[in-house]
Scaffold this active site. Structure first.
Site, PDB file in Angstrom:
ATOM      1  N   GLU A 135       2.421 -24.505   7.466  1.00 27.85           N
ATOM      2  CA  GLU A 135       1.623 -25.457   8.259  1.00 27.85           C
ATOM      3  C   GLU A 135       2.049 -25.319   9.710  1.00 27.85           C
ATOM      4  OE1 GLU A 135       2.563 -29.335   6.771  1.00 27.85           O
ATOM      5  OE2 GLU A 135       1.807 -28.919   4.774  1.00 27.85           O
ATOM      6  N   LYS A 184       3.710 -26.283  13.093  1.00 30.57           N
ATOM      7  CA  LYS A 184       4.739 -27.257  13.462  1.00 30.57           C
ATOM      8  C   LYS A 184       4.246 -27.904  14.747  1.00 30.57           C
ATOM      9  CE  LYS A 184       9.635 -28.144  13.936  1.00 30.57           C
ATOM     10  NZ  LYS A 184       9.454 -29.215  14.930  1.00 30.57           N
ATOM     11  N   ARG A 236       6.467 -37.991  14.462  1.00 34.70           N
ATOM     12  CA  ARG A 236       6.277 -38.200  13.042  1.00 34.70           C
ATOM     13  C   ARG A 236       5.739 -39.611  12.815  1.00 34.70           C
ATOM     14  NH1 ARG A 236       9.406 -35.394   9.157  1.00 34.70           N
ATOM     15  NH2 ARG A 236       8.465 -35.700   7.115  1.00 34.70           N
ATOM     16  N   ARG A 243       9.779 -41.934  12.652  1.00 34.85           N
ATOM     17  CA  ARG A 243      10.821 -41.243  11.900  1.00 34.85           C
ATOM     18  C   ARG A 243      12.030 -42.142  11.645  1.00 34.85           C
ATOM     19  NH1 ARG A 243      12.598 -35.278  13.628  1.00 34.85           N
ATOM     20  NH2 ARG A 243      14.727 -35.344  12.878  1.00 34.85           N
ATOM     21  N   GLU A 270       1.943 -36.124  11.454  1.00 33.50           N
ATOM     22  CA  GLU A 270       2.417 -35.963  12.818  1.00 33.50           C
ATOM     23  C   GLU A 270       1.259 -36.414  13.714  1.00 33.50           C
ATOM     24  OE1 GLU A 270       5.525 -34.754  13.313  1.00 33.50           O
ATOM     25  OE2 GLU A 270       5.538 -33.913  15.340  1.00 33.50           O
ATOM     26  N   PHE A 302       0.010 -34.412   6.524  1.00 28.36           N
ATOM     27  CA  PHE A 302       0.469 -33.260   5.733  1.00 28.36           C
ATOM     28  C   PHE A 302       1.103 -33.628   4.394  1.00 28.36           C
ATOM     29  CE2 PHE A 302       3.677 -33.899   9.146  1.00 28.36           C
ATOM     30  CZ  PHE A 302       4.755 -34.292   8.369  1.00 28.36           C
ATOM     31  N   ARG A 321      17.239 -33.313   4.423  1.00 27.35           N
ATOM     32  CA  ARG A 321      16.995 -32.079   5.176  1.00 27.35           C
ATOM     33  C   ARG A 321      17.447 -30.962   4.268  1.00 27.35           C
ATOM     34  NH1 ARG A 321      16.217 -31.179  10.393  1.00 27.35           N
ATOM     35  NH2 ARG A 321      17.067 -33.126  11.169  1.00 27.35           N
ATOM     36  N   LYS A 337      11.800 -24.801   9.045  1.00 26.31           N
ATOM     37  CA  LYS A 337      11.034 -24.709  10.283  1.00 26.31           C
ATOM     38  C   LYS A 337      11.272 -23.370  10.962  1.00 26.31           C
ATOM     39  CE  LYS A 337      14.478 -27.689  12.283  1.00 26.31           C
ATOM     40  NZ  LYS A 337      14.845 -28.964  12.811  1.00 26.31           N
TER      41      LYS A 337
END
Ligand code: AMP
Length: 551
Positions: A238, A240, A245, A260, A290, A330, A402, A408
């Site tokens: 996708e 970035k 966020r 976020r 986003e 997303f 994470r 990313k």
């Protein structure tokens, strides 16, 4: 014979913390019964029964020892090699089991001892480890000794693997196995999971509208091929987006937006609320997205602009007209009364397409060819995005994590640096100088200062040629490699400049890889430490902006 306890009194005298309900002998007895049992569900029931009699700390130790993990809490391995085990065994051999103070080894006590001995560091630590381990063996019966060795080597062979252990937790709590599997992913520490289970604090991972959860995060990745191999050959890419966020909660007619850091920004974004109400067809949902500021030409605006817009509470009307915000959804975490976090990414994506209009969705490309990924990356960067996010098609949504499920890929910058030293390679690269120490010029001191290392980017032929070249300009030979005159200039790509106390300049290039050998450049033309500082400050500025608005 000398009392073996005396020899090791330094260790055995140490007390242990935590409430001890079960002995190590009872643990061993359970392991033996498990080994003699065929049925998986019977094993799970036996483990559940034993676990329910434990205190929380004991349960943590129990999980680590039973599942045969060699490591305790994440990143802290039990640091005992086979030779240590053998030496400790030979010391303990022949000694009679020692019933110290009339008390047998406790389950928790054994685990604590293993943690303590593996934390030993510095000169003589190897010897101390052998002695400490021997003093444990001395207090074991032959069966217990055998099982302790199995714990140490991580080969339990009683058929209770991670999966069976999760079944045991589910049986003990009378909860759905899927829920326990999911909690296991969230905590990613089996000891912690067991401890919470025994405390009866294993929160149901229910994602519900109007209750924000910490968003899932992505790990940095060096290249498209790395992302592809991490995700088993195929990944979903996708854009970035360079925005903020937003977690979108919908329940009936109500819409709430969280950042976020879970700040409620609904009031600041009436246009987004309106768009969600108008465009998204569902009774209730939790969506991940986003938000980006879009210019008049439809291109995404720089991040700063987006932040300015979201932070601004006065003159909102004007800002709305000036900078319309667009949502790029997303992910879906909950839909119409059901959490969807456990579904694989691809299924969640299909679900999204059923109720979110295409123009509000982040486009996704399922790719397996690194060249196509490069091309997609190039197009994205051209249109103002930061790069790509690669998502594992099979992965669940794990709040707050994470990890490698999302990777990313940022467009990299390049710098010209000079090679100041090189290390001999290993494996396929042995015989070549293949790990290069990279330096930039420091105007202040008039010297080259090291800012990173890389072994990435050259072909075999180039490695060979580079080795010849570097040996010819070597000024110092070391067992690890050579120090060279700063003459060879290379252009390196990197993803980020990061603080680094290890290097004199205090900064380092992250994920540096050689993109070109710059024979056309003299060492005097390489980038400077000042250039690195500028890139670093630019990064900080962007992060600082999001800090200010506590996004
Ligand atoms: P970073 O802030 O560099 O750690 O990158 C992670 C951030 O990228 C997330 O918190 C999102 O705000 C942002 N992001 C942009 N596009 C996406 C996307 N398609 N999927 C997930 N996160 C994204």
């Amino acid at each position: 014979m000398r009392n073996p306890g005396e020899k090791f009194s330094a260790w055995t005298g140490g007390g242990h913390r935590g409430v001890e309900r079960r002995t190590f002998a009872e643990f061993v007895e359970l392991c033996q019964r498990l080994e003699a049992t065929e049925s998986r569900s019977a094993k799970a029931r036996m483990v559940a029964a034993f676990m329910s009699s434990l205190g929380p700390e004991e349960a943590r130790a129990f999980a680590y020892m039973l599942v045969g993990r060699k490591s305790g809490e994440r990143g802290k391995p039990i640091n005992v090699g086979w030779s240590t085990v053998q030496r400790a065994l030979s010391i303990a051999e022949g000694s009679v089991p020692l019933d110290l103070w009339g008390r047998r080894l406790g389950l928790l006590e054994v685990w604590r001892a293993l943690e303590e001995l593996s934390a030993l560091e510095g000169p003589g630590s190897q010897e101390k480890r052998v002695r400490a381990l021997a003093s444990l063996f001395v207090r074991c019966t032959p069966e217990e000794r055998g099982w302790l060795v199995r714990v140490l080597t991580g080969e339990m062979r009683h058929g209770v693997n991670h999966g069976v252990f999760l079944e045991a937790v589910a049986a003990m709590l009378r909860r759905d196995l899927d829920e326990i599997r999911y909690a296991d992913m969230v905590y990613s520490d089996i000891g912690k999971l067991a401890e919470l289970a025994v405390r009866n604090e294993l929160a149901a991972q229910q994602v519900e509208p109007m209750r924000p959860v910490r968003p899932m995060l992505a790990e940095m990745c060096g290249s498209p091929s790395e992302a592809l191999s991490e995700h088993g050959g195929t990944s979903c890419f996708e854009p970035k987006y360079d925005g903020i966020r937003l977690q979108v909660h919908v329940s009936g007619g109500e819409v709430r937006l969280f950042t976020r850091r879970l700040r409620d920004v609904t009031q600041n974004l009436p246009d987004v609320v309106e768009a969600v109400r108008r465009e998204i067809r569902c009774r209730s949902a939790v969506l991940d997205s986003e938000a980006i500021a879009v210019g008049h030409d439809g291109r995404p605006m720089p991040f700063q602009e987006t932040v300015r817009r979201v932070g601004r509470e006065r003159e909102l009307e004007e800002a709305l007209r000036e900078l319309p915000l667009a949502l790029r959804v997303f992910d879906v975490l909950h839909l119409d009364g059901k959490a969807t976090v456990l579904m694989p990414y691809l299924d969640r994506r299909r679900l999204l397409e059923e109720f979110v209009p295409p123009e509000m969705l982040a486009p996704v490309s399922r790719l397996s060819d690194p060249k196509e990924v490069e091309e997609l990356m190039r197009r994205n960067v051209e249109t103002g995005n930061e790069g790509l996010v690669a998502k594992d098609p099979r992965s669940p949504y794990i709040p707050g994590r994470r990890g490698k499920h999302w990777l990313k890929l940022k467009a990299s910058e390049t710098m010209d640096v000079v090679i100041v030293a090189a290390e001999w390679g290993h494996g396929r690269r042995s015989g070549w100088l293949s790990n290069y120490h990279l330096a930039v010029y420091d105007d202040a001191s008039g010297r080259f200062v090291m800012v990173g290392k890389t072994f990435k980017g050259l072909t075999d032929a180039e490695f060979e040629e580079m080795t010849r070249k570097l040996l010819s300009i070597a000024v110092e030979r070391q067992p690890w490699g050579v120090v060279v005159r700063p003459e060879v200039v290379v252009e390196v790509a990197f993803n980020e400049v990061q603080r680094s106390p290890r290097y004199e300049g205090g900064l380092a290039l992250r994920f540096a890889r050689i993109v070109r050998i710059r024979d056309d450049k003299a060492p005097t033309e390489v980038n400077t430490l000042e250039d690195l500082r500028r890139v670093f400050l630019r990064q900080m500025e962007r992060r600082g902006a999001s800090e200010r608005f506590s996004l």
